[in-house]
Write a protein that holds these residues in place. Structure first.
Motif, PDB file in Angstrom:
ATOM      1  N   SER A  20     -18.946  72.819  57.239  1.00 36.91           N
ATOM      2  CA  SER A  20     -19.122  74.255  57.380  1.00 36.91           C
ATOM      3  C   SER A  20     -18.190  74.822  58.441  1.00 36.91           C
ATOM      4  O   SER A  20     -18.427  75.895  58.971  1.00 36.91           O
ATOM      5  CB  SER A  20     -20.578  74.583  57.715  1.00 36.91           C
ATOM      6  OG  SER A  20     -20.997  73.869  58.848  1.00 36.91           O
ATOM      7  N   GLU A  43     -22.393  81.678  53.516  1.00 42.09           N
ATOM      8  CA  GLU A  43     -23.346  80.574  53.631  1.00 42.09           C
ATOM      9  C   GLU A  43     -24.736  81.114  53.886  1.00 42.09           C
ATOM     10  O   GLU A  43     -24.897  82.160  54.524  1.00 42.09           O
ATOM     11  CB  GLU A  43     -22.977  79.625  54.780  1.00 42.09           C
ATOM     12  CG  GLU A  43     -21.819  78.699  54.493  1.00 42.09           C
ATOM     13  CD  GLU A  43     -21.623  77.684  55.607  1.00 42.09           C
ATOM     14  OE1 GLU A  43     -22.593  77.439  56.348  1.00 42.09           O
ATOM     15  OE2 GLU A  43     -20.524  77.134  55.719  1.00 42.09           O
ATOM     16  N   ILE A  45     -27.912  80.874  56.051  1.00 43.53           N
ATOM     17  CA  ILE A  45     -28.185  80.410  57.412  1.00 43.53           C
ATOM     18  C   ILE A  45     -29.624  80.755  57.762  1.00 43.53           C
ATOM     19  O   ILE A  45     -30.083  81.882  57.553  1.00 43.53           O
ATOM     20  CB  ILE A  45     -27.231  81.052  58.440  1.00 43.53           C
ATOM     21  CG1 ILE A  45     -25.774  80.765  58.068  1.00 43.53           C
ATOM     22  CG2 ILE A  45     -27.532  80.556  59.843  1.00 43.53           C
ATOM     23  CD1 ILE A  45     -24.772  81.354  59.035  1.00 43.53           C
ATOM     24  N   SER A  64     -28.480  78.901  65.705  1.00 45.97           N
ATOM     25  CA  SER A  64     -27.831  79.333  64.467  1.00 45.97           C
ATOM     26  C   SER A  64     -26.777  80.355  64.854  1.00 45.97           C
ATOM     27  O   SER A  64     -27.080  81.346  65.539  1.00 45.97           O
ATOM     28  CB  SER A  64     -28.839  79.980  63.510  1.00 45.97           C
ATOM     29  OG  SER A  64     -29.818  79.061  63.113  1.00 45.97           O
ATOM     30  N   ILE A  66     -22.421  81.909  64.002  1.00 46.45           N
ATOM     31  CA  ILE A  66     -21.090  81.871  63.400  1.00 46.45           C
ATOM     32  C   ILE A  66     -20.109  82.053  64.551  1.00 46.45           C
ATOM     33  O   ILE A  66     -20.123  83.081  65.228  1.00 46.45           O
ATOM     34  CB  ILE A  66     -20.896  82.994  62.359  1.00 46.45           C
ATOM     35  CG1 ILE A  66     -21.948  82.881  61.256  1.00 46.45           C
ATOM     36  CG2 ILE A  66     -19.497  82.939  61.762  1.00 46.45           C
ATOM     37  CD1 ILE A  66     -21.931  84.050  60.280  1.00 46.45           C
ATOM     38  N   TYR A 169     -25.115  85.009  54.602  1.00 41.65           N
ATOM     39  CA  TYR A 169     -24.160  85.774  55.392  1.00 41.65           C
ATOM     40  C   TYR A 169     -22.757  85.650  54.805  1.00 41.65           C
ATOM     41  O   TYR A 169     -22.356  84.586  54.325  1.00 41.65           O
ATOM     42  CB  TYR A 169     -24.181  85.310  56.854  1.00 41.65           C
ATOM     43  CG  TYR A 169     -25.435  85.761  57.567  1.00 41.65           C
ATOM     44  CD1 TYR A 169     -25.465  86.964  58.261  1.00 41.65           C
ATOM     45  CD2 TYR A 169     -26.604  85.007  57.503  1.00 41.65           C
ATOM     46  CE1 TYR A 169     -26.620  87.398  58.901  1.00 41.65           C
ATOM     47  CE2 TYR A 169     -27.764  85.432  58.118  1.00 41.65           C
ATOM     48  CZ  TYR A 169     -27.770  86.627  58.817  1.00 41.65           C
ATOM     49  OH  TYR A 169     -28.921  87.065  59.426  1.00 41.65           O
ATOM     50  N   THR A 189     -13.620  79.174  61.505  1.00 44.21           N
ATOM     51  CA  THR A 189     -14.929  79.656  61.940  1.00 44.21           C
ATOM     52  C   THR A 189     -15.939  78.538  61.712  1.00 44.21           C
ATOM     53  O   THR A 189     -15.850  77.787  60.738  1.00 44.21           O
ATOM     54  CB  THR A 189     -15.367  80.906  61.154  1.00 44.21           C
ATOM     55  OG1 THR A 189     -15.308  80.646  59.754  1.00 44.21           O
ATOM     56  CG2 THR A 189     -14.470  82.091  61.495  1.00 44.21           C
ATOM     57  N   TRP A 191     -19.914  77.575  61.171  1.00 43.19           N
ATOM     58  CA  TRP A 191     -21.201  78.122  60.742  1.00 43.19           C
ATOM     59  C   TRP A 191     -22.264  77.051  60.963  1.00 43.19           C
ATOM     60  O   TRP A 191     -22.164  75.956  60.425  1.00 43.19           O
ATOM     61  CB  TRP A 191     -21.165  78.519  59.275  1.00 43.19           C
ATOM     62  CG  TRP A 191     -20.053  79.459  58.898  1.00 43.19           C
ATOM     63  CD1 TRP A 191     -18.722  79.298  59.128  1.00 43.19           C
ATOM     64  CD2 TRP A 191     -20.178  80.700  58.207  1.00 43.19           C
ATOM     65  NE1 TRP A 191     -18.015  80.358  58.631  1.00 43.19           N
ATOM     66  CE2 TRP A 191     -18.880  81.240  58.049  1.00 43.19           C
ATOM     67  CE3 TRP A 191     -21.259  81.416  57.685  1.00 43.19           C
ATOM     68  CZ2 TRP A 191     -18.641  82.441  57.408  1.00 43.19           C
ATOM     69  CZ3 TRP A 191     -21.020  82.617  57.042  1.00 43.19           C
ATOM     70  CH2 TRP A 191     -19.731  83.130  56.919  1.00 43.19           C
TER      71      TRP A 191
END
Length: 509
Positions: A20, A43, A45, A64, A66, A169, A189, A191
């Protein structure tokens, strides 16, 4: 075919991405309406676990987020002599998709703020239009960076967006400046879910494969215990079933370790994934071939497949290549689902071959059942009837599930039901395992298992013929003088009209 599969394998090794961690390697913006867009990822989340320890290095510390890590935009030198409008990152939950974009005086919907909308004071020209979410006024998250004069590189600020609401998201990189030509994005990024780096829709699969590994161990213990007890009674078909069980145990175990390492490190282990895919494809191919040759009567009522051997091998090899390519593209290095057109292109060959397998299996079963009934092999006939019923139920359930799957996906365009998406691939594994259990129950090694095996005295010579070959030459008539009558060759009839040959068959069984 083999050359194509090797090239695909090498390409996947080269292009595989990190779990991810969405990696951007020079992707270029595409025009969408009045905006220029790159999809940065999507994804499911789960929200941050309360009282999580943010300083813990563990992947399952309850956070949790990003995180943007050195996301860089590059423009060519010839288009670097001006200051640009900002290139923006837009993060939103799928339920808030309608908050992105707007229109002036009820006109066409636009993503970028136009001059007319700027005059109304609802947005700044050259920036993305968005409205605060009704659920959380802090969302969607929109931030960006412009190019200053003569700059060829612009870097988004490094930041983490905390996820406090469970949802699907989406991330898009958007700019509205038509002067920016050949603009590309680099960087990555990250995740993360509370339990690790597995995307939310994949997280339940780790537990599922742990359960399936345990289920295969139980089946393996039963089968190998019977195998060792009655090893003298084992015939070739039971060796093939042993192979399928062994492949299944390796497949489930490899998938579990694949998802476990994926979740813990954030980097998908490409090697383990490839092995898991390959073991699974080999298992499915061997299982289909076993069902087909059993339907033809191999090892039970005929010693060989005769002229059909090459055709069976060709079908199995073609199915293996088609399935291997599909599974490699779908799993190795993949985070988001395949696009509809790409998946259809890869799924179609496997689906057509599966249909061919089913038609051939049931055609062969019909012929085998007819011949067993004609020869009064009642024990084998009963076993084949149970086998046919199990296959028929499996096919009916499969068709029903395919209809449900089509309904599920057609009504979930935006992946809003992502928390239940894992059930679809899990169902096929459970169905395959259930059918394998039925086969194991029917053909388990026992002290009488050889009664199901082929014996040369079964009088089943016609099973060895190629049933797909039609005789086009009309047989010549036989004259009376060519017939030799052997007085003692006539079968003895019992009191109920059953010949001594049939009685011998019943005794043997």
């Amino acid at each position: 075919m083999s050359r194509f599969s090797i090239l695909t394998f090498l390409l996947l090794l080269f292009l595989s991405t990190e779990a991810s961690v969405h990696d951007y390697r020079g992707e270029h913006f595409a025009a969408k309406g009045n905006a220029f867009v790159i999809h940065g990822g999507s994804e499911g989340i789960y929200s941050t676990t309360p009282n999580s320890n943010e300083t813990s290095p563990s992947a399952s510390n309850g956070d949790s987020y990003i995180r943007f890590d050195r996301v860089t935009f590059r423009r060519t030198k010839e288009f670097s002599n001006f200051s640009s409008w900002p290139i923006q990152a837009v993060v939103f939950e799928v339920e808030d998709r309608e908050t992105i974009g707007g229109s002036a005086y009820g006109g066409q919907r636009a993503v970028c703020c136009t001059g007319d909308l700027a005059k109304l004071g609802v947005c700044a020209e050259g920036q993305v239009i968005y409205r605060p979410s009704q659920v959380n006024s802090d969302w969607p998250k929109v931030f960006g960076v412009p190019f200053e004069t003569d700059d060829e590189v612009a870097v988004l600020p490094t930041k983490s967006i905390q996820i406090t609401k469970t949802g699907m998201y989406n991330l898009y990189f958007i700019h509205c400046d038509t002067r920016l030509k050949d603009l590309a994005v680099e960087g990555k990024t990250v995740w993360k879910n509370p339990s690790g780096y597995l995307p939310g829709r994949m997280a339940p699969m780790k537990i599922f494969y742990q359960f399936m590994s345990f289920a295969f161990v139980l089946l393996g213990l039963f089968w190998f215990y019977q195998y060792v007890r009655f090893w003298k009674e084992v015939f070739p078909l039971q060796n093939c079933i042993t192979l399928v069980i062994t492949l299944g145990m390796f497949e489930m175990t490899l998938w579990y370790f694949d998802y476990a390492e994926f979740s813990e490190t954030g980097i998908r282990p490409t090697g383990i994934t490839i092995w898991a895919v390959t073991f699974g494809t080999v298992k499915r191919t061997v299982a289909r071939l076993i069902i087909l040759i059993v339907a033809m009567g191999y090892g039970v009522v005929r010693p060989t497949l005769g002229g059909l051997t090459s055709k069976v091998i060709m079908l199995g090899g073609t199915f293996f290549v088609a399935s291997e390519v599909l599974e490699l593209v779908e799993h190795v290095g993949a985070i988001s689902d395949l696009s509809g057109k790409a998946k259809l292109f890869l799924v179609l060959p496997s689906a057509v071959l599966d249909v061919f397998f089913i038609l051939w299996i049931f055609t062969s079963l019909s012929a085998t059942l007819t011949k067993l009934q004609a020869r009064r092999m009642m024990i084998k006939l009963d076993m084949y009837r149970k086998f046919t019923n199990a296959l028929a139920v499996a096919v009916i359930v499969s068709v029903g599930w395919i209809c449900y799957e089509l309904h599920f996906k057609s009504n979930d365009v935006y992946n809003e039901r992502w928390q239940n998406a894992w059930i679809i691939p899990a169902f096929w594994q459970v169905l395959s395992y259930s059918l394998l259990c039925v086969i194991c129950a029917l053909w388990a090694p026992s002290q009488n298992s050889t009664r199901y095996a082929y014996r040369g005295d079964d009088g089943s010579d016609e099973f060895d013929r190629d049933e797909t070959t039609l005789t086009l030459i009309k047989p010549a008539s036989i004259s009376a003088k060519d017939v030799r009558i052997v007085p003692d060759a006539r079968p003895v009839q019992g009191g109920n009209g059953v010949s001594n040959d049939d009685l011998e068959e019943d005794k043997r069984e």
